[in-house]
Design an enzyme around this catalytic site. Structure first.
Site, PDB file in Angstrom:
ATOM      1  N   ARG A  54       0.464  90.161  83.623  1.00 34.81           N
ATOM      2  CA  ARG A  54       1.436  90.577  84.637  1.00 34.81           C
ATOM      3  C   ARG A  54       2.287  89.506  85.589  1.00 34.81           C
ATOM      4  O   ARG A  54       3.060  89.845  85.828  1.00 34.81           O
ATOM      5  CB  ARG A  54       0.087  91.086  85.855  1.00 34.81           C
ATOM      6  N   TYR A 107      21.385 108.694  88.908  1.00 30.10           N
ATOM      7  CA  TYR A 107      20.015 109.195  87.907  1.00 30.10           C
ATOM      8  C   TYR A 107      19.199 109.966  89.004  1.00 30.10           C
ATOM      9  O   TYR A 107      19.005 109.429  90.061  1.00 30.10           O
ATOM     10  CB  TYR A 107      19.399 108.233  86.981  1.00 30.10           C
ATOM     11  N   ASP A 179      23.632  99.495  87.983  1.00 28.36           N
ATOM     12  CA  ASP A 179      22.857 100.017  86.951  1.00 28.36           C
ATOM     13  C   ASP A 179      23.685 100.074  85.872  1.00 28.36           C
ATOM     14  O   ASP A 179      24.720 100.996  85.551  1.00 28.36           O
ATOM     15  CB  ASP A 179      22.340 101.208  87.373  1.00 28.36           C
ATOM     16  N   LYS A 204      16.307 103.435  77.071  1.00 25.11           N
ATOM     17  CA  LYS A 204      17.587 103.952  76.722  1.00 25.11           C
ATOM     18  C   LYS A 204      18.263 103.032  75.501  1.00 25.11           C
ATOM     19  O   LYS A 204      17.773 102.869  74.282  1.00 25.11           O
ATOM     20  CB  LYS A 204      18.597 103.993  77.664  1.00 25.11           C
TER      21      LYS A 204
END
Ligand code: LCS
Length: 388
Positions: A54, A107, A179, A204
């Site tokens: 993490r 989005y 973005d 993507k």
């Protein structure tokens, strides 16, 4: 080196121990300390080293560093998803009582985060069409910390002039976050245009094969250090295997993007001549209002397009139910061509009124153009359009 070469080789070397060309997947949660003092020094950051996945992981670091290199940024950080990346950026920069400005067309998931979650944290969001410089200037306040844009925007393919947004934001001492999911650094480099932070959904084009969820942030060293400190406590980390899949997908990014763009250009042209179609939204078309800016800040026009059917929502439904090769699914940037209806799917977080304000008509259909032979795709669309 040219970007195609950096995409293949950048930041990567054969493994020192074994010579393995493909990077090792450090599929581990934790890393053993040499002794108690070593562990304590790592936690105090008096010594570099791995503690717990993490916090950091070598396979994940490789991906973060590679994207930073491709985006011409100082550092990168990988997250569980694109949305996790955006959430972490904003809570690092903005605290309760402060404000961000977002472009109005983003989005639907990001819109949901901004509209529904941030107000609960006391973070105020103003949505505005950032193409309009005066409007953008007028909504920036004393407590504004960030301007957030997507260009091309999901789903309308609206083009925003990044350099102009940088000028406005910086004149008010505000950072700009872009973005860059729709284009990747192969086609657009916001940091070189002056943006401070770039975010990606690695789900993507970076992954490229529709088999992982991931997010990436790149930016300056000082901000990225603050982001890392928050990210390790927030805990939206990704897995070493997912990072490896993205690294593998990235090797072919340039050739994939070339094909996505080439296919999308041909489909946009085909659709723009079809008598059942009202408008085609593709930045490569001369008729697109952002075409000139797109030419200036993008090296090609991308693999995403949208269109309005003359028959509206019902015609869109028939089309989506009639395609045989195109897949009716959300997401984008996969090898497979994906077709969807933003108003009822990816952008269903917007109310009907909000959709219309953004020019997202009820019959608007979005296509993520894949890597198939373009003639087969056109034939599929043709037979589906004939059903309407
Ligand atoms: N940014 C953009 C531009 C996106 O298109 C998406 C997801 C995200 C961020 C969020 O990334 P995620 O958390 O999913 O990795 N866009 C999607 C879409 O258009 N269809 O399905 C997901």
């Amino acid at each position: 080196m040219h970007i195609e070469t950096n995409i293949v080789h950048g930041g990567q070397h054969p493994d020192k121990l074994t010579g393995a060309l493909s990077p090792p997947i450090y599929q581990t949660s934790t890393f053993a300390f040499r002794d108690a003092d070593h562990g304590a020094r790592l936690f105090k950051r008096e010594e570099e080293g791995y503690i717990y996945t993490r916090y950091r992981n070598p396979t994940i670091d490789l991906l973060a560093d590679k994207i930073a290199l491709l985006e011409s940024a100082e550092a990168g950080l990988v997250f569980a998803s694109g949305l996790a990346a955006i959430f972490n950026v904003i809570v690092t920069l903005v605290k309760s009582g402060e404000h961000i400005v977002s472009d109005d067309t983003i989005y639907g998931g990001t819109f949901g985060l901004f509209k529904n979650i941030f107000p609960k944290l006391g973070i105020d969001v103003t949505f505005v069409d950032t193409v309009n410089r005066d409007k953008l200037t007028s909504v920036i306040r004393d407590n504004t910390k960030l301007v957030f844009i997507e260009t091309p925007a999901n789903p309308t393919l609206k083009i925003i002039d990044i350099a102009k947004c940088v000028e406005v934001a910086h004149s008010k001492n505000v950072d700009l976050c872009v973005d860059n999911t729709f284009l990747t650094p192969y086609l657009q480099k916001p940091i070189e245009l002056g943006a401070d932070i770039v975010v990606h959904s690695a789900t993507k084009y970076f992954g490229g094969h529709g088999d992982i969820i991931g997010g990436i942030v790149v930016g300056g060293k000082i901000f990225m250090e603050e982001l890392w400190k928050n990210a390790k406590d927030i805990g939206a980390s990704n897995s070493p295997f997912n990072a490896w899949l993205v690294l593998r997908g990235l090797k072919t990014l340039a050739v994939r993007m070339d094909r996505h763009c080439e296919n999308a250009e041909k489909i946009a042209e085909y659709l723009s001549k079809h008598n059942k179609i009202e408008n085609v939204y593709y930045p490569g078309l001369f008729s697109h209002p952002g075409h000139e800016i797109a030419k200036k800040q993008m090296s090609k026009f991308g693999g995403m397009l949208g269109f309005d059917l003359k028959g509206g929502k019902e015609a869109g439904k028939i089309l989506m139910n009639s395609v045989k090769l195109c897949i009716l699914a959300v997401s984008l940037g996969d090898a497979d061509t994906l077709i969807e209806h933003p108003a009822s799917m990816t952008h269903s977080t917007y109310s009907d009124e909000e959709l219309l304000q953004r020019g997202i008509k009820p019959g608007f259909v979005r296509i993520s153009v894949g890597l198939e032979n373009v003639n087969d795709l056109i034939e599929d669309l043709e037979q589906a359009l004939n059903v309407i």
